[in-house]
Design a protein around this motif. Sequence first.
Motif, PDB file in Angstrom:
ATOM      1  N   ALA A 228       0.951  -1.157   0.001  1.00 33.81           N
ATOM      2  CA  ALA A 228      -0.071  -0.017  -0.074  1.00 33.81           C
ATOM      3  C   ALA A 228       0.887   1.174   0.179  1.00 33.81           C
ATOM      4  CB  ALA A 228      -1.016   0.162   1.144  1.00 33.81           C
ATOM      5  N   LEU A 229       0.958   1.930  -1.181  1.00 29.72           N
ATOM      6  CA  LEU A 229       2.236   2.624  -1.315  1.00 29.72           C
ATOM      7  C   LEU A 229       1.723   4.284  -1.237  1.00 29.72           C
ATOM      8  CD1 LEU A 229       5.091   3.427  -2.626  1.00 29.72           C
ATOM      9  CD2 LEU A 229       4.013   3.235  -4.797  1.00 29.72           C
ATOM     10  N   GLN A 230       2.574   4.830  -0.249  1.00 31.59           N
ATOM     11  CA  GLN A 230       2.625   6.243  -0.131  1.00 31.59           C
ATOM     12  C   GLN A 230       3.548   6.512   0.738  1.00 31.59           C
ATOM     13  OE1 GLN A 230       2.122   9.331   1.347  1.00 31.59           O
ATOM     14  NE2 GLN A 230       0.473  10.479  -0.005  1.00 31.59           N
ATOM     15  N   ARG A 231       3.910   7.819   0.952  1.00 30.55           N
ATOM     16  CA  ARG A 231       5.168   8.062   1.911  1.00 30.55           C
ATOM     17  C   ARG A 231       5.146   7.076   3.251  1.00 30.55           C
ATOM     18  NH1 ARG A 231       8.786   7.611   4.323  1.00 30.55           N
ATOM     19  NH2 ARG A 231      10.637   9.113   5.000  1.00 30.55           N
ATOM     20  N   ARG A 232       4.108   7.089   3.912  1.00 31.94           N
ATOM     21  CA  ARG A 232       3.830   6.095   5.179  1.00 31.94           C
ATOM     22  C   ARG A 232       3.212   5.029   4.667  1.00 31.94           C
ATOM     23  NH1 ARG A 232       1.263  10.566   9.407  1.00 31.94           N
ATOM     24  NH2 ARG A 232       3.489  12.103   9.434  1.00 31.94           N
ATOM     25  N   TYR A 233       4.038   4.175   3.798  1.00 31.94           N
ATOM     26  CA  TYR A 233       3.449   2.812   3.286  1.00 31.94           C
ATOM     27  C   TYR A 233       3.497   1.610   4.242  1.00 31.94           C
ATOM     28  CZ  TYR A 233       8.370   1.811   3.425  1.00 31.94           C
ATOM     29  OH  TYR A 233       9.918   1.298   3.889  1.00 31.94           O
TER      30      TYR A 233
END
Length: 346
Positions: A228-233
């Motif tokens: 689940a990709l974002q900065r806070r993955y």
Amino acid sequence: TGIMPGGFNEVVIRNASAVAGPRIGLQAEGSHLRKINSKYYVMNITWPRGGMRTQIIHRADKITGPYEGKVILQDKGIAQGCLIDTPDGKWYAVLFQDNGSVGRSPWLVPVKWEEGWPVLGIDGKAPMTLDIDDKEEGFGNITASDEFNRKPREPLPLAWQWNHNPENLYWSIGERSGYLRLTTGRVDSGVLQARNTLTQRTFGPVSSATTKIEVAHMKDGDCAGLIALQRRYGFVGVKMEGRSKSIVMVSAISNTGEEVESVPLKLQTVYLKIDCDFRDRTDKACFYYSLDGKTWTKVGAVLQMAYTLPHFMGYRFGLFNFATKTPGGFVDFDFFRVSNEITGAE
């Protein structure tokens, strides 16, 4: 692009946000210009202090002005976009709404014209549903399951996007029939640097992604899986250390990836799943693995997803493989399946 010879370069709408009031937090931006029935229309977004994202418009008989403007939509923060028309003469505004960690949700808002002004929505509100024909592929070009049954060098469906510009030598579909192969081509410090990460957007109110991965050809230091990709993955995947493999769940809720749980893996095939719950801004992701594709086990911790500006996008599902020691290892993904239901550990 550039200024056309004989063209002009000047400010034609000064203080465009003024039509939304005197207390403005975000000045007018996101401009879209159209010429409709001999008039020029400029769409912008602004954000009054203490208010919401607001759609404004200015019009003029000449592109150089003078312009007059007004607020045309102030509802649920739906704003920023353009006016479009269909071959049968219907008009809409394509706008978006910030929706937390799922990102920016597109809105199609009906438009009618009154005295030369576009009137958006119904009674000043953007309707939740529209009576429109759906005879095409629906959302298949936005999110789509993929069995990877295509010929080598056949283009990927539009639902897919690479997280970085891909190294085409190190990925393939068809090299092994029916599989996506990701090969490590360099050493990376973490998943955010992994070059060939193939992604699709998550969607609400809930969404789930499942994959089957074969890991027999990983090398020491490799890590591959579903993110689940974002900065806070957060991700669930397979890590190889020496000759041993383990299923791991890694969370970057603190902005740094930390291994939350590790489970020894003896098999060469494993199923991975991520469930995302965006209902009422819950914004939570849960991670699972299965050894047979039927019985699922929750692993690691629930990820509290957060929309952060360094990535400036909603969370995306992603398939990845990266090396931390020696490049050249590869994994094969049998399928990627998305669903608008979450099933947990059932």
